[in-house]
Motif scaffolding. Structure first.
Motif, PDB file in Angstrom:
ATOM      1  N   VAL A   1       0.748  -1.194   0.027  1.00 52.26           N
ATOM      2  CA  VAL A   1      -0.016   0.118   0.114  1.00 52.26           C
ATOM      3  C   VAL A   1       0.854   1.264  -0.056  1.00 52.26           C
ATOM      4  O   VAL A   1       0.679   2.274  -0.585  1.00 52.26           O
ATOM      5  CB  VAL A   1      -1.044  -0.061   1.286  1.00 52.26           C
ATOM      6  CG1 VAL A   1      -1.607   1.385   1.358  1.00 52.26           C
ATOM      7  CG2 VAL A   1      -2.100  -0.933   0.889  1.00 52.26           C
ATOM      8  N   PRO A   2       1.915   1.370   1.017  1.00 51.06           N
ATOM      9  CA  PRO A   2       2.758   2.491   0.699  1.00 51.06           C
ATOM     10  C   PRO A   2       3.551   2.627  -0.515  1.00 51.06           C
ATOM     11  O   PRO A   2       3.632   3.757  -0.958  1.00 51.06           O
ATOM     12  CB  PRO A   2       3.929   2.305   1.900  1.00 51.06           C
ATOM     13  CG  PRO A   2       3.062   1.317   3.116  1.00 51.06           C
ATOM     14  CD  PRO A   2       2.260   0.528   1.923  1.00 51.06           C
ATOM     15  N   ILE A   3       3.837   1.371  -1.162  1.00 48.12           N
ATOM     16  CA  ILE A   3       4.571   1.552  -2.429  1.00 48.12           C
ATOM     17  C   ILE A   3       3.592   2.032  -3.612  1.00 48.12           C
ATOM     18  O   ILE A   3       3.955   2.814  -4.395  1.00 48.12           O
ATOM     19  CB  ILE A   3       5.004   0.016  -2.846  1.00 48.12           C
ATOM     20  CG1 ILE A   3       6.277  -0.164  -1.912  1.00 48.12           C
ATOM     21  CG2 ILE A   3       5.555   0.263  -4.405  1.00 48.12           C
ATOM     22  CD1 ILE A   3       6.690  -1.524  -1.914  1.00 48.12           C
ATOM     23  N   ASN A   4       2.166   1.753  -3.328  1.00 48.81           N
ATOM     24  CA  ASN A   4       1.155   2.017  -4.257  1.00 48.81           C
ATOM     25  C   ASN A   4       1.158   3.580  -4.222  1.00 48.81           C
ATOM     26  O   ASN A   4       1.138   4.548  -5.256  1.00 48.81           O
ATOM     27  CB  ASN A   4      -0.154   1.319  -4.084  1.00 48.81           C
ATOM     28  CG  ASN A   4      -0.032   0.094  -4.450  1.00 48.81           C
ATOM     29  OD1 ASN A   4       0.729  -0.564  -5.154  1.00 48.81           O
ATOM     30  ND2 ASN A   4      -0.805  -0.774  -3.987  1.00 48.81           N
ATOM     31  N   MET A   5       1.073   4.029  -3.013  1.00 50.91           N
ATOM     32  CA  MET A   5       0.861   5.455  -2.834  1.00 50.91           C
ATOM     33  C   MET A   5       1.942   6.341  -3.423  1.00 50.91           C
ATOM     34  O   MET A   5       1.968   7.282  -4.047  1.00 50.91           O
ATOM     35  CB  MET A   5       0.693   5.824  -1.204  1.00 50.91           C
ATOM     36  CG  MET A   5      -0.416   5.168  -0.685  1.00 50.91           C
ATOM     37  SD  MET A   5      -0.620   5.207   1.357  1.00 50.91           S
ATOM     38  CE  MET A   5      -0.863   7.154   1.290  1.00 50.91           C
ATOM     39  N   LEU A   6       3.145   5.730  -3.029  1.00 51.62           N
ATOM     40  CA  LEU A   6       4.576   6.433  -3.423  1.00 51.62           C
ATOM     41  C   LEU A   6       4.490   6.581  -5.065  1.00 51.62           C
ATOM     42  O   LEU A   6       4.815   7.615  -5.506  1.00 51.62           O
ATOM     43  CB  LEU A   6       5.537   5.893  -2.942  1.00 51.62           C
ATOM     44  CG  LEU A   6       6.963   6.460  -3.552  1.00 51.62           C
ATOM     45  CD1 LEU A   6       7.273   7.821  -2.838  1.00 51.62           C
ATOM     46  CD2 LEU A   6       8.174   5.446  -3.080  1.00 51.62           C
ATOM     47  N   GLY A   7       4.169   5.432  -5.778  1.00 49.49           N
ATOM     48  CA  GLY A   7       4.158   5.411  -7.201  1.00 49.49           C
ATOM     49  C   GLY A   7       3.197   6.274  -7.729  1.00 49.49           C
ATOM     50  O   GLY A   7       3.433   7.003  -8.699  1.00 49.49           O
TER      51      GLY A   7
END
Length: 247
Positions: free
Chosen positions: A173-179
């Motif tokens: 989820v944090p990676i999705n938000m960052l991307g």
């Protein structure tokens, strides 16, 4: 989301606590459990939680619209909207950003919708790309899912990333938000701007000024997810572990 969890746990409770034997046992899954579960869930959502949850959604939409209208820096706006889109992939936070962008588009303010459209294509496209560049990191089923995700990314269906994200939500989820935030932010930084009501999907660049900035932002965001997700998560291993637990 609240209703879904509540209904599930009510069903679990009823299944464990109510035992019916004999010819009437078939009534339990067909009549008794649905009747009680739907009744309790309907009461919870309409009588108890409708007001509080409705006010949260309304406030979230109003906050995004106010931020879009009060001259907030376009890059900051892109980072916020992008992170919201990537947070729950079609859930209430995602939809708050999407609805605000579309509401403002109807008023002739197009930039928020452009940034939202850019962020939407990033998660499915990112995981689709990941299955091609790091095949050994994925199970056979997710490799097949990845092919469809390329199409979903091009069209702009962010929910395509959900099967991958469920492998390890705490990391992904944090990676999705960052991307999504990085991709939308780069598009804004490079000067994407409206020339007409924007079209969604990766091909939406044709409806924009500096459409190349939209493409660059979407691709950078997608590769951010593709690289970081496979760096921190082994999708083949996680799925195998899940199958062992189910067995």
């Amino acid at each position: 989301v609240v209703a879904g969890f509540f209904a599930g746990y009510v069903c679990k409770f009823l299944k464990e606590k109510i035992k019916i034997s004999g010819s009437a046992a078939g009534m339990m899954p067909l009549i008794i459990m649905p009747l009680i579960t739907v009744g309790l869930t309907g009461f919870l959502m309409s009588v108890i939680l409708a007001g509080p949850l409705g006010s949260i959604n309304t406030s979230l939409n109003a906050w995004v619209e106010t931020m879009c209208q009060n001259g907030t820096n376009s890059v900051v706006l892109a980072l916020v909207l992008g992170a919201m889109i990537g947070f729950d992939l079609g859930g209430p936070v995602n939809k708050a950003a999407w609805m605000a962008g579309n509401a403002l588009m109807l008023e002739g303010i197009y930039l928020p919708a452009i940034l939202v459209n850019c962020a939407i294509v990033i998660p499915p496209l990112g995981y689709g790309i990941a299955t091609f560049i790091r095949k050994k990191k994925f199970s056979k089923s997710l490799l097949e899912t990845g092919k469809g995700n390329i199409v979903m990314g091009i069209i702009g269906i962010t929910e395509g990333a959900i099967p991958f994200t469920l492998s390890n939500p705490l990391k992904l989820v944090p990676i999705n938000m960052l991307g999504c935030a990085v991709g939308a932010g780069i598009a804004a930084l490079l000067g994407v701007h409206p020339i007409m009501p924007p079209v969604g999907g990766l091909y939406g660049f044709i409806s924009l000024g500096s459409g190349w900035a939209y493409l660059v932002g979407a691709l950078v965001g997608a590769f951010t997810i593709a690289i970081l997700s496979t760096l921190f998560v082994d999708f083949a291993k996680d799925e195998a572990s899940s199958e062992d637990e189910e067995d």
